[in-house]
Design a protein around this motif. Structure first.
Motif, short mmCIF file in Angstrom:
data_model
loop_
_atom_site.label_atom_id
_atom_site.label_comp_id
_atom_site.label_asym_id
_atom_site.label_seq_id
_atom_site.Cartn_x
_atom_site.Cartn_y
_atom_site.Cartn_z
N VAL A 132 16.94 15.17 -3.55
CA VAL A 132 16.51 13.78 -3.30
C VAL A 132 15.32 13.72 -2.34
N VAL A 133 14.33 12.91 -2.71
CA VAL A 133 13.27 12.52 -1.76
C VAL A 133 13.56 11.08 -1.34
N LEU A 134 13.62 10.87 -0.03
CA LEU A 134 13.87 9.53 0.50
C LEU A 134 12.58 8.99 1.08
N ALA A 146 13.94 7.34 12.66
CA ALA A 146 15.29 7.87 12.88
C ALA A 146 15.76 8.64 11.65
N MET A 147 15.44 8.16 10.48
CA MET A 147 15.81 8.86 9.25
C MET A 147 15.11 10.23 9.19
N ALA A 148 13.79 10.22 9.50
CA ALA A 148 13.02 11.46 9.42
C ALA A 148 13.54 12.48 10.44
N ARG A 149 14.11 11.97 11.52
CA ARG A 149 14.60 12.87 12.55
C ARG A 149 16.01 13.41 12.22
N PHE A 150 16.89 12.50 11.80
CA PHE A 150 18.29 12.92 11.69
C PHE A 150 18.69 13.48 10.32
N ILE A 151 18.09 12.97 9.26
CA ILE A 151 18.51 13.47 7.93
C ILE A 151 18.37 15.00 7.85
N PRO A 152 17.23 15.58 8.30
CA PRO A 152 17.13 17.03 8.20
C PRO A 152 18.11 17.77 9.12
N GLN A 153 18.57 17.08 10.18
CA GLN A 153 19.54 17.73 11.07
C GLN A 153 20.92 17.81 10.45
N ARG A 157 18.42 20.82 4.05
CA ARG A 157 16.97 20.61 3.95
C ARG A 157 16.38 21.14 2.65
N ARG A 158 17.11 22.06 2.02
CA ARG A 158 16.58 22.59 0.76
C ARG A 158 16.59 21.51 -0.32
N ALA A 159 17.47 20.51 -0.15
CA ALA A 159 17.70 19.57 -1.24
C ALA A 159 17.44 18.10 -0.90
N VAL A 160 17.26 17.81 0.38
CA VAL A 160 17.02 16.41 0.76
C VAL A 160 15.82 16.35 1.71
N ALA A 161 14.83 15.55 1.36
CA ALA A 161 13.64 15.42 2.20
C ALA A 161 13.34 13.96 2.46
N VAL A 162 12.85 13.67 3.66
CA VAL A 162 12.39 12.31 3.99
C VAL A 162 10.87 12.35 4.03
N VAL A 163 10.24 11.45 3.28
CA VAL A 163 8.78 11.32 3.34
C VAL A 163 8.47 9.94 3.90
N GLU A 164 7.92 9.91 5.10
CA GLU A 164 7.56 8.62 5.70
C GLU A 164 6.18 8.18 5.24
N GLY A 165 5.93 6.88 5.33
CA GLY A 165 4.59 6.40 5.03
C GLY A 165 4.59 5.11 4.26
N GLY A 166 3.39 4.63 3.95
CA GLY A 166 3.24 3.35 3.26
C GLY A 166 2.68 3.53 1.87
N VAL A 167 1.73 2.67 1.53
CA VAL A 167 1.22 2.64 0.16
C VAL A 167 0.64 3.99 -0.25
#
Ligand code: NAD
Length: 449
Positions: A132-134, A146-153, A157-167
């Motif tokens: 999953v990419v969130l 907070a998501m970018a910080r805690f989800i990988p903890q 990490r091999r299967a779930v990544a948070v990508v921050e940003g806008g358009v």
């Protein structure tokens, strides 16, 4: 970004996400994140939306924990292959359906319930065995961080990544190939997402919004109805996709309902909601200006006061609102509630049917005929009799829109199905070879197979 998606795909292809044990472990880890880091998430929601911590527990963190617990309890059963019957002519044979993960999925979330709307889809995506990419919303920056910080903890990490940003970042993401895209937000961006998905023939779920009407007739306790309406409307300062957008009330009911809404707002938020720790703020200046621009759509019966510096907009009720007023020309998505008089159920149904199919439709009536006619003569993502918004807390009910309010649904088992491919499996022994009856040459009698 290409790199991230490729790495997730390698993990998926290597089978990391498929074992039931892995899925359950991820769900438990997500649950642990929500409980161990609940203070950090509450702070982030307070910073982003002025959300009261109790409301954050009920509508955000607790909601996701509830979805996780439901999935942990039932996932094994949901994933069991389901036998289906085989037509007599094909016997002996066995047929079944099997849910398989689709691969790497993208979840794009909005700012208004930035925890719930990012993580409730994640529960389904993980339960179904996907990588999953969130993509959290940039308009709720503290929650996104907070998501970018805690989800990988907490998660693999091999299967779930948070990508921050806008358009820009989302546009880059959408150029990648995903196996499912789950988007929650407005219809304009929904179209961009759907168009990008077409390039790769990627299935999409679109959880959109729109104007969710309320109909109130003269058969109900108006004070009780007003309390429910005010609660559903003014929670999160009206920035809720399933909030009542406007009220259609039988003409004779309008004055009593208006007074009852005034009392209900006072009961919920006191004499000055600006002082109430339970009342939220508008997410940003752009939304604040859009909303205050709608205040002239009618006569202010309740509230109306606002403060740009703190982005405070009081719980507001408008009456004498023409059908073509600005507040009726777009989804309000804020604490402004227009009341429009109608001449009975026929008029209400005509009005509702003249607009887009809403995400939800709420009815306050004790008449069985009214309820039946609403169900059969209107179309909406959901119908709530006697209560707004709460249908989304019933895990067994699919949550989603229809037409302009969205396509596809999730919650509970439906979430797992949304992120799965339902594979058809037919198994027939080679002997006896009953297929002889359909093989050529087509001698007489074979047409009766
Ligand atoms: P938003 O502005 O946060 O946008 C949603 C997501 O789309 C964000 O992650 C954002 O980064 C991304 N995005 C924005 N512009 C984009 C672009 N040009 N290309 C690609 N991605 C882009 O949130 P919003 O859309 O203002 O959310 C409010 C709307 O969402 C309302 O209409 C509301 O009714 C609807 N909504 C629906 C549900 C539901 O469950 N059906 C829930 C909440 C909100």
């Amino acid at each position: 970004m290409t790199h991230t998606v490729e790495e997730l795909r390698s993990a998926f292809d290597a089978g990391v996400t498929k074992p039931l044990a892995w899925r359950l472990a991820q769900l438990r880890a997500l649950r642990r994140m929500l409980t161990e880091r609940s203070a950090e998430f509450e702070d982030a929601l307070l910073a982003d939306l002025g959300k009261n911590p109790t409301e954050s527990q009920i509508a955000e963190l607790g909601f996701v924990v509830g979805e996780i617990d439901h999935a942990l309890k039932h996932l094994r059963r949901w994933l069991r292959p389901k036998r289906v019957s085989v037509p007599g002519a094909l016997l002996p044979a066995r047929a079944s359906t099997l849910l398989e993960p689709v691969g790497v999925v993208l979840v794009i979330a909005p700012w208004n319930y930035p925890v719930q709307l990012l993580l409730a889809p994640l529960v389904g995506a993980l339960g179904a065995g996907n990588a999953v990419v969130l993509k959290p919303s940039e308009l709720a920056p503290a929650t996104s961080a907070a998501m970018a910080r805690f989800i990988p903890q907490y998660l693999d990490r091999r299967a779930v990544a948070v990508v921050e940003g806008g358009v820009e970042e989302t546009t880059d993401l959408l150029a990648q190939r995903f196996d499912h895209i789950f988007y929650t937000g407005n219809g304009r961006v929904g179209r961009i997402v759907a168009a990008a998905a077409v390039e790769h023939l990627t299935p999409v779920t679109l959880e959109l919004g729109g104007k969710s009407p309320v109909y109130v007739d003269g058969t109900v306790d108006v004070a009780a109805a007003a309390r429910r309406i005010a609660w559903g409307k003014f929670m999160n300062a009206g920035q809720t996709c399933v909030a009542p957008d406007y009220v259609l009330a039988d003409r004779a009911v309008v004055p009593g309902l208006t007074d009852a809404l005034r009392d209900a707002v006072r009961d919920l938020y006191g004499d000055d909601p600006a002082q109430s720790p339970d009342y939220g703020r508008i997410v940003d200046d752009r939304q604040f200006e859009r909303l205050t621009g709608m205040l002239g759509s009618g006569t202010t019966a309740v509230g109306g006061d606002h403060d740009a510096a703190t982005r405070y907009l009081a719980p507001t009720v408008l009456v004498d609102v023409p059908e073509n007023a600005p507040a009726m020309a777009q989804e309000i998505f804020g604490p402004i509630l227009p009341i429009l008089p109608v001449d009975g159920l026929d008029d209400a149904i005509r009005f509702i049917r003249s607009g887009d199919k809403p995400l939800a439709l709420y009815v306050f009536s004790s008449s069985a005929t009214v309820r039946r006619r609403i169900l059969t003569e209107t179309s909406s993502g959901a119908v709530g009799f006697g209560i707004p918004a709460a249908h989304l807390a019933v895990a067994g009910l699919p949550f989603g829109g229809v037409g302009e309010s969205g396509a596809g649904a999730y919650h509970g088992e439906r979430s797992v199905r949304t992120f799965s491919h339902e594979k058809a499996v037919l198994s027939k022994p080679l002997s006896p070879d009953t297929m002889q009856l359909v093989y050529p040459p087509y001698t007489e009698g074979k047409d009766r197979f």
